[in-house]
Design an enzyme around this catalytic site. Structure first.
Site, PDB file in Angstrom:
ATOM      1  N   ILE A  92       0.856  -1.178   0.000  1.00  0.00           N
ATOM      2  CA  ILE A  92       0.000   0.000   0.000  1.00  0.00           C
ATOM      3  C   ILE A  92       0.894   1.230   0.000  1.00  0.00           C
ATOM      4  CG2 ILE A  92      -1.667   1.322   1.375  1.00  0.00           C
ATOM      5  CD1 ILE A  92      -2.818  -1.376   2.290  1.00  0.00           C
ATOM      6  N   ASN A 107      -1.918   0.697 -12.510  1.00  0.00           N
ATOM      7  CA  ASN A 107      -1.860  -0.564 -11.770  1.00  0.00           C
ATOM      8  C   ASN A 107      -2.686  -1.608 -12.509  1.00  0.00           C
ATOM      9  OD1 ASN A 107      -1.460  -2.353  -9.477  1.00  0.00           O
ATOM     10  ND2 ASN A 107      -3.557  -1.868  -8.812  1.00  0.00           N
ATOM     11  N   HIS A 109      -4.987  -4.816 -11.752  1.00  0.00           N
ATOM     12  CA  HIS A 109      -5.675  -5.436 -10.622  1.00  0.00           C
ATOM     13  C   HIS A 109      -6.500  -6.634 -11.115  1.00  0.00           C
ATOM     14  CE1 HIS A 109      -7.493  -5.678  -6.643  1.00  0.00           C
ATOM     15  NE2 HIS A 109      -8.631  -5.906  -7.266  1.00  0.00           N
ATOM     16  N   SER A 136      -8.421  -5.409 -14.491  1.00  0.00           N
ATOM     17  CA  SER A 136      -8.561  -3.991 -14.821  1.00  0.00           C
ATOM     18  C   SER A 136      -7.197  -3.302 -14.770  1.00  0.00           C
ATOM     19  CB  SER A 136      -9.460  -3.278 -13.787  1.00  0.00           C
ATOM     20  OG  SER A 136     -10.691  -3.936 -13.611  1.00  0.00           O
ATOM     21  N   ASP A 145      -7.165   0.687  -4.925  1.00  0.00           N
ATOM     22  CA  ASP A 145      -7.886   0.007  -6.017  1.00  0.00           C
ATOM     23  C   ASP A 145      -9.132   0.785  -6.452  1.00  0.00           C
ATOM     24  OD1 ASP A 145      -6.013  -2.096  -5.904  1.00  0.00           O
ATOM     25  OD2 ASP A 145      -7.197  -3.168  -4.415  1.00  0.00           O
TER      26      ASP A 145
HETATM   27  C1  GAR Z   1      -1.129 -10.183 -10.887  1.00  0.00           C
HETATM   28  O1  GAR Z   1      -2.100 -11.141 -11.143  1.00  0.00           O
HETATM   29  C2  GAR Z   1      -1.756  -8.860 -10.491  1.00  0.00           C
HETATM   30  O2  GAR Z   1      -3.006  -8.664 -11.076  1.00  0.00           O
HETATM   31  C3  GAR Z   1      -1.856  -8.989  -9.001  1.00  0.00           C
HETATM   32  O3  GAR Z   1      -0.703  -9.681  -8.611  1.00  0.00           O
HETATM   33  C4  GAR Z   1      -0.327 -10.581  -9.649  1.00  0.00           C
HETATM   34  C5  GAR Z   1       1.169 -10.489  -9.879  1.00  0.00           C
HETATM   35  O4  GAR Z   1       1.591 -11.461 -10.787  1.00  0.00           O
HETATM   36  N1  GAR Z   1      -1.932  -7.695  -8.380  1.00  0.00           N
HETATM   37  C6  GAR Z   1      -2.601  -7.438  -7.262  1.00  0.00           C
HETATM   38  O5  GAR Z   1      -3.210  -8.282  -6.654  1.00  0.00           O
HETATM   39  C7  GAR Z   1      -2.545  -5.999  -6.805  1.00  0.00           C
HETATM   40  N2  GAR Z   1      -3.288  -5.821  -5.592  1.00  0.00           N
HETATM   41  P1  GAR Z   1       2.923 -11.264 -11.621  1.00  0.00           P
HETATM   42  O6  GAR Z   1       4.018 -10.927 -10.604  1.00  0.00           O
HETATM   43  O7  GAR Z   1       3.156 -12.604 -12.251  1.00  0.00           O
HETATM   44  O8  GAR Z   1       2.722 -10.159 -12.625  1.00  0.00           O
END
Ligand code: GAR
Length: 210
Positions: A92, A107, A109, A136, A145
């Site tokens: 955060i 970002n 999400h 998104s 978010d």
């Molecule tokens: C992704 O799926 C992203 O959408 C999520 O973390 C993952 C990271 O995967 N983000 C969140 O939850 C943000 N609050 P990655 O490291 O393989 O890109």
């Protein structure tokens, strides 16, 4: 070239999608640095393998959120980015940090915002028995978010979808839409104007385009 700094915390599969888009001249800019708050993040290796400056900034070494964010601002600003991308960055951010990069920070999400803000989005969606889920890309504002959405992608939730399967389906879409939104931003097509987004001069609703 337009300059991008990517913040990560883990696997970095979205970072990989950005790297591949850049390699195919589809990103509209150059990833100049990747910063992770986890020293062992797999994404840091992906960055190094692509010849990108990879910086570990372990948040545990800072005594408060404010001092960590202060250090993070310094590292980011050294690279003079046009855009900061949060690609699985699981911290955060303080209002000071958000204000610093307001209008130039996106970002990804894993939900169809405003549904399922916060963590464990896939588990909560499955529990609710929704028929549709997704991801998104949004501008980061002080509301967690809660910033205006530029682009979403939806997937159908099938009766036999489990947690891993759903996560994989959604992530495949994340890898599609994140580079597109970054490209639109760097081409000057996508802008945060006050509390909403304009795309090619057209005002978008809070849920963006899908
Ligand atoms: C992704 O799926 C992203 O959408 C999520 O973390 C993952 C990271 O995967 N983000 C969140 O939850 C943000 N609050 P990655 O490291 O393989 O890109």
């Amino acid at each position: 070239a337009r300059r991008i700094v990517v913040l990560i915390s883990g696997t970095g599969s979205n970072l990989q999608a950005l790297i591949e888009a850049q390699e195919h001249d589809r990103l509209g800019g150059e990833i100049v640095a990747v910063v992770s708050n986890q020293a062992d993040a797999q994404g840091l290796k992906r960055a190094r393998d692509a010849g990108i400056d990879a910086v570990a900034l372990p948040h545990r070494e800072y005594e408060s959120r404010e001092t960590f964010d202060g250090a993070l601002i310094k590292v980011i600003e050294r690279h003079e980015p046009d855009l900061v991308v949060l690609a699985g960055f699981m911290r955060i951010l303080t209002p000071r940090f958000v204000q610093r990069f307001l209008g130039r920070m996106l970002n990804i999400h894993p939900s169809l915002l405003p549904a399922y803000q916060g963590l464990h989005t896939h588990a909560r969606a499955l529990e609710d028995g929704v028929s549709e889920h997704g991801c998104s890309v949004h501008f980061v504002t002080e509301e967690l978010d809660g910033g205006p959405v530029a682009l979403q992608a939806a997937v159908r939730v099938d009766a036999d979808d489990g947690l891993e399967n759903l996560k994989d389906k959604v992530q495949a879409r994340e890898h599609l839409i994140l580079p597109i939104a970054v490209n639109w931003f760097l081409e000057g097509r996508l802008q945060l104007t006050g509390d909403h987004i304009t795309m090619d001069g057209i005002s978008l609703p809070p849920t963006g385009m899908r």
